[in-house]
Scaffold this motif. Structure first.
Motif, PDB file in Angstrom:
ATOM      1  N   ALA A  38      59.946  38.589 -59.682  1.00 45.88           N
ATOM      2  CA  ALA A  38      59.615  39.606 -58.677  1.00 45.88           C
ATOM      3  C   ALA A  38      59.577  39.005 -57.277  1.00 45.88           C
ATOM      4  O   ALA A  38      58.925  37.988 -57.038  1.00 45.88           O
ATOM      5  CB  ALA A  38      58.270  40.243 -59.008  1.00 45.88           C
ATOM      6  N   GLU A  39      60.279  39.645 -56.334  1.00 50.95           N
ATOM      7  CA  GLU A  39      60.329  39.175 -54.948  1.00 50.95           C
ATOM      8  C   GLU A  39      59.916  40.254 -53.950  1.00 50.95           C
ATOM      9  O   GLU A  39      59.579  39.952 -52.806  1.00 50.95           O
ATOM     10  CB  GLU A  39      61.741  38.698 -54.600  1.00 50.95           C
ATOM     11  CG  GLU A  39      62.205  37.485 -55.381  1.00 50.95           C
ATOM     12  CD  GLU A  39      61.503  36.196 -54.964  1.00 50.95           C
ATOM     13  OE1 GLU A  39      60.818  36.203 -53.926  1.00 50.95           O
ATOM     14  OE2 GLU A  39      61.648  35.187 -55.685  1.00 50.95           O
ATOM     15  N   VAL A  40      59.966  41.520 -54.367  1.00 58.22           N
ATOM     16  CA  VAL A  40      59.587  42.643 -53.507  1.00 58.22           C
ATOM     17  C   VAL A  40      58.656  43.565 -54.291  1.00 58.22           C
ATOM     18  O   VAL A  40      58.892  43.842 -55.469  1.00 58.22           O
ATOM     19  CB  VAL A  40      60.831  43.438 -53.035  1.00 58.22           C
ATOM     20  CG1 VAL A  40      60.416  44.686 -52.252  1.00 58.22           C
ATOM     21  CG2 VAL A  40      61.745  42.557 -52.199  1.00 58.22           C
ATOM     22  N   LEU A  41      57.595  44.016 -53.633  1.00 56.98           N
ATOM     23  CA  LEU A  41      56.652  44.954 -54.245  1.00 56.98           C
ATOM     24  C   LEU A  41      56.319  46.035 -53.222  1.00 56.98           C
ATOM     25  O   LEU A  41      55.873  45.739 -52.113  1.00 56.98           O
ATOM     26  CB  LEU A  41      55.380  44.240 -54.678  1.00 56.98           C
ATOM     27  CG  LEU A  41      54.222  45.138 -55.174  1.00 56.98           C
ATOM     28  CD1 LEU A  41      54.636  45.896 -56.435  1.00 56.98           C
ATOM     29  CD2 LEU A  41      52.967  44.310 -55.406  1.00 56.98           C
ATOM     30  N   LEU A  96      60.344  48.901 -62.198  1.00 61.66           N
ATOM     31  CA  LEU A  96      61.393  48.106 -61.563  1.00 61.66           C
ATOM     32  C   LEU A  96      62.366  49.050 -60.868  1.00 61.66           C
ATOM     33  O   LEU A  96      63.004  49.888 -61.522  1.00 61.66           O
ATOM     34  CB  LEU A  96      62.132  47.275 -62.611  1.00 61.66           C
ATOM     35  CG  LEU A  96      63.358  46.494 -62.135  1.00 61.66           C
ATOM     36  CD1 LEU A  96      62.965  45.408 -61.136  1.00 61.66           C
ATOM     37  CD2 LEU A  96      64.087  45.885 -63.336  1.00 61.66           C
ATOM     38  N   MET A  97      62.479  48.943 -59.560  1.00 64.04           N
ATOM     39  CA  MET A  97      63.387  49.823 -58.821  1.00 64.04           C
ATOM     40  C   MET A  97      64.853  49.478 -59.113  1.00 64.04           C
ATOM     41  O   MET A  97      65.169  48.349 -59.486  1.00 64.04           O
ATOM     42  CB  MET A  97      63.110  49.729 -57.322  1.00 64.04           C
ATOM     43  CG  MET A  97      61.727  50.234 -56.917  1.00 64.04           C
ATOM     44  SD  MET A  97      61.507  50.395 -55.112  1.00 64.04           S
ATOM     45  CE  MET A  97      61.526  48.668 -54.616  1.00 64.04           C
ATOM     46  N   SER A 112      74.666  44.798 -52.289  1.00 64.40           N
ATOM     47  CA  SER A 112      76.111  44.770 -52.528  1.00 64.40           C
ATOM     48  C   SER A 112      76.550  45.920 -53.436  1.00 64.40           C
ATOM     49  O   SER A 112      77.714  46.333 -53.396  1.00 64.40           O
ATOM     50  CB  SER A 112      76.520  43.434 -53.152  1.00 64.40           C
ATOM     51  OG  SER A 112      75.840  43.223 -54.386  1.00 64.40           O
ATOM     52  N   ASN A 113      75.613  46.452 -54.238  1.00 63.19           N
ATOM     53  CA  ASN A 113      75.946  47.560 -55.137  1.00 63.19           C
ATOM     54  C   ASN A 113      75.478  48.914 -54.599  1.00 63.19           C
ATOM     55  O   ASN A 113      75.394  49.892 -55.348  1.00 63.19           O
ATOM     56  CB  ASN A 113      75.357  47.323 -56.531  1.00 63.19           C
ATOM     57  CG  ASN A 113      73.839  47.202 -56.526  1.00 63.19           C
ATOM     58  OD1 ASN A 113      73.226  46.937 -55.488  1.00 63.19           O
ATOM     59  ND2 ASN A 113      73.219  47.378 -57.689  1.00 63.19           N
ATOM     60  N   HIS A 206      67.253  40.436 -51.951  1.00 59.67           N
ATOM     61  CA  HIS A 206      66.848  39.845 -53.234  1.00 59.67           C
ATOM     62  C   HIS A 206      67.650  40.357 -54.431  1.00 59.67           C
ATOM     63  O   HIS A 206      67.800  39.643 -55.413  1.00 59.67           O
ATOM     64  CB  HIS A 206      65.357  40.088 -53.451  1.00 59.67           C
ATOM     65  CG  HIS A 206      64.502  39.412 -52.423  1.00 59.67           C
ATOM     66  ND1 HIS A 206      64.318  38.049 -52.405  1.00 59.67           N
ATOM     67  CD2 HIS A 206      63.815  39.905 -51.357  1.00 59.67           C
ATOM     68  CE1 HIS A 206      63.522  37.730 -51.392  1.00 59.67           C
ATOM     69  NE2 HIS A 206      63.215  38.833 -50.738  1.00 59.67           N
ATOM     70  N   GLY A 207      68.128  41.601 -54.376  1.00 57.80           N
ATOM     71  CA  GLY A 207      69.001  42.107 -55.431  1.00 57.80           C
ATOM     72  C   GLY A 207      68.306  42.769 -56.599  1.00 57.80           C
ATOM     73  O   GLY A 207      67.072  42.844 -56.675  1.00 57.80           O
ATOM     74  N   ASP A 208      69.116  43.238 -57.537  1.00 57.70           N
ATOM     75  CA  ASP A 208      68.614  43.927 -58.734  1.00 57.70           C
ATOM     76  C   ASP A 208      67.682  43.026 -59.538  1.00 57.70           C
ATOM     77  O   ASP A 208      67.852  41.809 -59.582  1.00 57.70           O
ATOM     78  CB  ASP A 208      69.785  44.343 -59.631  1.00 57.70           C
ATOM     79  CG  ASP A 208      70.599  45.479 -59.051  1.00 57.70           C
ATOM     80  OD1 ASP A 208      70.085  46.198 -58.174  1.00 57.70           O
ATOM     81  OD2 ASP A 208      71.760  45.652 -59.466  1.00 57.70           O
TER      82      ASP A 208
END
Length: 238
Positions: A38-41, A96-97, A112-113, A206-208
């Motif tokens: 996890a990197e974003v909350l 999880l978004m 990127s997606n 940070h990505g998926d």
């Protein structure tokens, strides 16, 4: 109606005061039990008047640091620990978004997606609870590229609620732009466009698989600390 406007304005002024310098939230983001990656909350604190305080955090040196905090809106019928399809509530829980998309083109730093949904061919289906390209119009769901969703769906990220596609529990619970004016939703979280852009860039950085959201009731966020991955990906039970 005039009295309701005053009440709403008062609530928004109070929420604004709560996010001022030096004011700490009524919870500790470091207490959330999340996967190591996890990197974003994003933490959403919902109020009785369907306003909310949305705070985005980024992991730094092993703890959560606030990136922004902003006033937003939740579902027309408030928060729910037992959501059903069409009840106009915002479910409570930790997910999880996924699936960044929008009617506006991607900006620099976006995921990127990121998918630019440009017409009615794009649908968020009720049955599979995901984004599908359906130019024949055979599937039931939200035509997310249509004019009906313009401005609000300029930039969108799916919350991850009901990832296991449980029937009659609802779908398409997003965090997205407020639109022309603040107001309630059918269950989504709405924030100003500039903050949605900032969140989209955090996701892109940070990505998926690394960006999470915790949605709860003001004063009860602590009850969500250990609720990620529980109740089959639906509402948190406590």
């Amino acid at each position: 109606m005039f009295g309701l406007k005053i009440k709403t304005l008062t609530a928004l002024m109070l929420a604004t005061a709560l996010i001022g310098p030096g004011i700490k939230p009524g919870y500790d983001p470091d207490q959330f039990v999340l996967p190591e990656e996890a990197e974003v909350l994003v933490v959403v604190e919902g109020n009785e008047d369907r306003t909310c305080l949305v705070t985005a955090y980024e992991k730094s040196d092993g703890s959560w640091k606030s990136v922004f905090a902003v006033n937003g809106n939740t579902g027309q019928n408030g928060m729910s620990k037992n959501r059903v399809e069409g009840d106009m509530t915002t479910p409570v829980g930790v997910w999880l978004m996924n699936t960044p998309f929008g009617q506006k083109p991607a900006q620099e730093g976006f995921p990127s997606n990121y998918l630019n949904v440009t017409d009615r061919s794009y649908v968020w289906t009720k049955d599979s609870n995901d984004l599908v390209y359906d130019p024949e119009g055979r599937l039931d769901g939200e035509r997310i590229g249509s004019d009906y969703y313009s401005v609000c769906y300029d930039y969108v990220i799916n919350s991850g609620y009901n990832a296991n596609k449980v029937s009659n529990k609802g779908s398409a619970i997003f965090i997205h732009c407020q639109g022309m004016q603040a107001g309630t939703s059918a269950g989504c979280i709405k924030i100003p466009e500039e903050n949605m852009i900032e969140l989209m860039k955090l996701y892109g950085k940070h990505g998926d698989g690394k960006c999470f959201i915790a949605v709860g009731i003001t004063g009860e966020i602590d009850k969500l600390y250990d609720k990620y991955g529980t109740n089959n990906g639906l509402e948190a039970q406590y």
